[in-house]
Every structure is written in C-alpha cells, then in structure tokens.
Design an enzyme around this catalytic site. Structure first.
Site, PDB file in Angstrom:
ATOM      1  N   LYS A 177       0.858  -1.180   0.000  1.00 59.83           N
ATOM      2  CA  LYS A 177       0.000   0.000   0.000  1.00 59.83           C
ATOM      3  C   LYS A 177       0.897   1.234   0.000  1.00 59.83           C
ATOM      4  O   LYS A 177       1.436   1.623   1.029  1.00 59.83           O
ATOM      5  CB  LYS A 177      -0.915   0.050   1.223  1.00 59.83           C
ATOM      6  CG  LYS A 177      -1.782   1.317   1.259  1.00 59.83           C
ATOM      7  CD  LYS A 177      -2.339   1.579   2.646  1.00 59.83           C
ATOM      8  CE  LYS A 177      -3.032   2.942   2.706  1.00 59.83           C
ATOM      9  NZ  LYS A 177      -2.094   4.080   2.485  1.00 59.83           N
ATOM     10  N   GLY A 228       5.733   5.053   9.432  1.00 64.27           N
ATOM     11  CA  GLY A 228       4.969   6.295   9.456  1.00 64.27           C
ATOM     12  C   GLY A 228       5.061   6.968  10.801  1.00 64.27           C
ATOM     13  O   GLY A 228       6.020   6.772  11.555  1.00 64.27           O
ATOM     14  N   SER A 229       4.053   7.737  11.128  1.00 65.06           N
ATOM     15  CA  SER A 229       4.082   8.541  12.353  1.00 65.06           C
ATOM     16  C   SER A 229       3.757   7.702  13.585  1.00 65.06           C
ATOM     17  O   SER A 229       3.142   6.634  13.500  1.00 65.06           O
ATOM     18  CB  SER A 229       3.069   9.682  12.250  1.00 65.06           C
ATOM     19  OG  SER A 229       1.740   9.179  12.299  1.00 65.06           O
ATOM     20  N   THR A 232      -0.164   7.384  14.038  1.00 66.78           N
ATOM     21  CA  THR A 232      -0.790   6.385  13.174  1.00 66.78           C
ATOM     22  C   THR A 232      -0.328   4.985  13.546  1.00 66.78           C
ATOM     23  O   THR A 232      -1.105   4.027  13.486  1.00 66.78           O
ATOM     24  CB  THR A 232      -0.479   6.678  11.693  1.00 66.78           C
ATOM     25  OG1 THR A 232      -0.881   8.011  11.389  1.00 66.78           O
ATOM     26  CG2 THR A 232      -1.207   5.715  10.783  1.00 66.78           C
ATOM     27  N   GLY A 233       0.926   4.858  13.954  1.00 69.88           N
ATOM     28  CA  GLY A 233       1.442   3.554  14.367  1.00 69.88           C
ATOM     29  C   GLY A 233       0.662   2.959  15.525  1.00 69.88           C
ATOM     30  O   GLY A 233       0.422   1.742  15.574  1.00 69.88           O
ATOM     31  N   GLU A 250       7.842   1.058  12.353  1.00 68.21           N
ATOM     32  CA  GLU A 250       8.997   1.966  12.324  1.00 68.21           C
ATOM     33  C   GLU A 250       8.415   3.365  12.283  1.00 68.21           C
ATOM     34  O   GLU A 250       7.875   3.796  11.272  1.00 68.21           O
ATOM     35  CB  GLU A 250       9.878   1.666  11.108  1.00 68.21           C
ATOM     36  CG  GLU A 250      11.234   2.355  11.179  1.00 68.21           C
ATOM     37  CD  GLU A 250      11.238   3.725  10.530  1.00 68.21           C
ATOM     38  OE1 GLU A 250      11.178   4.725  11.282  1.00 68.21           O
ATOM     39  OE2 GLU A 250      11.283   3.799   9.298  1.00 68.21           O
TER      40      GLU A 250
END
Length: 479
Positions: A177, A228-229, A232-233, A250
């Site tokens: 994605k 990502g951030s 969001t993680g 990560e």
C-alpha cells in the site's frame, strides 16, 4: 540475463495490481507535484473488494511460493532486481515528479535500492541447532503468510522494497500500500514485478485513509509492516490486536546529536547541517536536536550558519541540494514550528520566520539558537528543515537531555575521542547510534526504534526474522 523491457508499459497511466492483473476503480485521486503544485495522474482508490481479492490471491500464491526453495526464490528476486534496474531512468523521472527531490537524490534512491536486493540475496534463512545426549532441538524460521506493507511518502522506493525483498526471500507474499501522496513509483514497481513473479506474490493497492484499516483488520493478513508517524502507528497496532497479527512499526524520531569539544569544527559543521536537512528534513532518523559543547558552541553555530547559506532550495533540475516539502499537510505542519518559534521570541540563527508560499511547498532551512527545553521545536518532531541547537557543559546532564524524549529512533555522537564518544553512545536510548556520522541506515544493519519510535525492526540478518514465525522441532533420540 536481465529480462528485456516490456514495450507496452506506460509511464502516465497507473493501476492497482491484484492477482497479477491490472485493476482500476470507480473512485480515483491524484497526487500533486510538490515543486509546482500541479496535479499529477489519476490513480484508483482501492476498496474492500480489492483487499479481499488480493488477500485471497496472496494466500493462494503463498502455498507454492513458501514451498519454493530459497535458492529459486533468490533467482526470482535477482531477475526482479535486474528488470527494475533496467527502468532506473524512467523511475527517477517519476520520483522527481511525485516527491520533488533534487534529481541526484532521486537517482540515488532509485539506484541505491539495488543494495537491498544484493544484501538479501546473499543472506540465508537463519536456523539454530542444539544437541545433547537426549535430543536435538532445531529452530527454523517459517514464513507468516500474506504481509501487508503500509509505506510512507518520504522514501517511497527504499521503504517499499525494503519490505518487499525480505518478505519474498523468507517465503511470504505481500500486498503493498503506497502512500496516497506518492503512489506512482510503488504502483509501477509492482507492475514491473508481474513480468517476473507468479501472480499473487507481489500485489499493490493504492487508496485513501480508509484503505489502511482494511488491511490491518483483515483476518487473512498475517503481518503488517508499517512505516509512518507515532500517532498512526498506535492505531495500526490497536487494529492488528483484534486478529493478533504480527506487526512491525517503524515510527517517528526526535534524534539527538551530541557534539564533543574536540571535534574539527569546519569539517563537522556541514555534516551536522546535512544530518538535519537531508531530504529537506523529511527523514525519520534526521537529526532533530543538536547539543554542542559550550566551549565551541558559538564557533560551531557560526560555521553551521555559513554552510547553510550555501544550501540551495529548489526544483529537481535546478541544481538545488534541497527540494520542497512533499505535501501540503506536512508543509503546514512544518510552518507551525516556524510560527511558534517566532511567536515565542526564540532566536533564528538563520532562516526566515515567515516564508512566502510560492507555487511549490518550498521552505528555506532554519537553525534555532538555544530555545528552552520545553519548547515545541525541542520536544516535537517537525519533519522539515528546521533544527534547534543548545550548548552543554556536563556530560551526564546532556545524556539525560538527549534521552528526555518519548522517541528513540536514532542518535549521533561527534568527537575525536572515539572511546568517549562510544561510551556516551551506549547510553543513548535509541535503536541506531552513529559515531562521527549523521544518521545513515544501511540494509546490512537491523533498523528499529526504542520507546515510541517503534516495535520490532527490519533489515540486517536478524531483520529476516520479522517476516517469520519461529518453528522449533524437538527430536528425541531412539532409546
């Protein structure tokens, strides 16, 4: 022999790839060229049916791919690499348009990813064996199934293929994605893969914010690898909990650099600047805080300012060292750090408190001279070309200051006294510590974060285990 180029490939049409076939969609969106503000090509927005079909195809392909010998899988990966590299020029053009990166750095990413292929092709799947008089215990590492790779926009090729290659090597199938901000290179890479790999082994679905949860919640996906951030993680991890799928996160960083008083100031200053401003600061392990010993603080800051004055910001083919911020959302976030710094009355050693918006998302780099410890620029990650500096005098105190963060991705220590630099580095709460270098992750080294910078990690020999379950066989000897 590398495969010949496919003459039918188009570099201005884009589609998702499900079960080896191109797939469009009723809904579409467009990326934006951050150097010009112009809209790019349409790409389909994937939906639940696309995800369900891709998972089914991935599960079907997994049956045979996971049983294919490692050597045969390596042959496929090598052919995939050769095929991809034959389109390096076209891929570089595409990356310049979707990211705005200066051409030399876009080309470096496009071609540099060959190192990820080469490294993994030379690895073997780990296996451990222990024997005593009674039994033999063999630990093997077996693939998980279908992997969902949710990739970011700052390094759309490296951070995609950095997931795809180890997943394939270990016998998994994978659904990529790409970020909706940078969908183009990822979709093309997976399109190229169809010329080499069996259907369903590598698939791609682009989309909007609704697509990620479809992957994280799907019971047919065995693992999510997310870059990502931090915010969001946490959502990804919570969503994965419902099916207990494996997860690698990560996430963001707030990397500290500690500069010892014995460094060569003129040589170190440009390195500190590049560590902070590489890729316009849009790097999870970019230097975000710089602590300079008080004996050299003023001289080092002056040298950093002088080098920053030579750094050109501009479009991909302008000869610039730094490109634009990749998207409007991030551009506004970075500007908020400039605005807060100005409003709080902190000192700009270099940089403009107010930056006029042109056609692209360009921001001139800034260095903030000794803001307080509780300032926004110290405590939060800007992910843009703005960095604070602070003086220090006491080693224990600066280590404590460097570790005073919820993030722990990378860190640097600079000094001629290597023993002292390494002693400090061992005490820094970060997954990767660099001595006398700014942050330069490599496929040969495991990469992961401490604290809220992530869970688990990838790359390096041990990174293969992130795509595997441990499978332990206890064989008792005949009496």
């Amino acid at each position: 022999m590398s495969p010949s180029k496919v003459s039918t490939i188009s570099w201005d049409t884009f589609h998702n790839t499900v079960d080896g076939q191109p797939r469009g969609g009723k809904s579409k969106h467009q990326g934006v060229n951050p150097a010009t503000g112009e809209k790019l090509w349409e790409v389909p927005i994937g939906n639940q049916q696309d995800v369900d079909d891709a998972v089914q195809a991935g599960q079907k392909a997994f049956v045979s791919w996971s049983q294919t010998s490692v050597e045969k899988r390596k042959e496929h990966i090598q052919k995939f690499c050769d095929h991809y590299m034959s389109y390096a020029d076209e891929m570089t053009d595409l990356m310049c348009k979707e990211t705005g990166k200066p051409r030399q750095f876009a080309e470096f990413e496009v071609k540099g990813v060959k190192g990820f292929f080469d490294h993994h092709i030379n690895l073997d799947i780990p296996e451990d064996r222990m024997e005593d008089d009674e039994k033999v215990i063999t630990t093997r590492y077996t693939p998980l199934g279908v992997v969902g790779a949710i990739c970011p926009w700052n390094f759309p090729i490296i951070l995609s293929l950095g997931k795809v290659v180890p997943a394939l090597l270990t016998g998994n199938t994978i659904i990529l994605k790409p970020s909706p901000y940078t969908p183009y290179t990822g979709l093309k890479i997976v399109e190229l893969a169809q010329d080499i790999l069996p259907p369903g082994v590598v698939q791609a679905i682009g989309g909007d914010d609704k697509l990620g949860p479809m992957l994280t919640q799907h019971p047919g996906i065995g693992k999510i690898s997310f870059t990502g951030s931090i915010a969001t993680g946490k959502k990804v991890m919570a969503a994965c909990a419902s099916t207990l799928k494996r997860v690698t996160l990560e996430l963001g960083g707030n990397d500290a650099s500690i500069v010892l008083p014995d460094v060569d100031i003129q040589k170190t200053a440009p390195e500190l600047v590049m560590g902070a401003f590489q890729n316009s600061g849009q790097v999870c392990v970019a230097t975000k805080r710089i602590y300079i010993h008080e004996d050299i603080y003023d001289e080092m800051l002056k040298a950093m300012v002088e080098f920053t004055k030579t750094v050109k910001v501009g479009a991909p083919d302008s000869g610039a060292l730094l490109g634009p911020i990749q998207n409007e959302m991030q551009y506004e976030k970075v500007r908020s750090f400039f605005e807060d710094t100005k409003n709080q009355g902190y000192k700009f050693a270099i940089g403009e408190p107010e930056q006029a918006r042109g056609k692209g998302y360009f921001i001139q780099p800034a260095i903030i001279d000794n803001p307080p410890n509780d300032s926004k620029i110290i405590t939060e990650e800007p992910f843009g070309p703005i960095v604070p500096t602070q003086p220090w005098s006491d080693e224990e105190e600066v280590i404590k200051r460097a570790n005073n963060s919820n993030a722990g991705l990378g860190a640097c220590v600079w000094g001629k006294d290597i023993e002292r630099a390494e002693r400090i580095g061992k005490r820094l709460q970060a997954g990767s510590v660099f001595i006398n270098s700014w942050e330069k992750p490599t496929p040969q080294a495991f990469f992961g974060g401490h604290k809220e910078s992530g869970i688990g990690g990838e790359w390096g020999k041990d990174g293969l285990k992130a795509y595997c379950n441990a499978h332990v066989m206890h064989t008792y000897k005949s009496k």
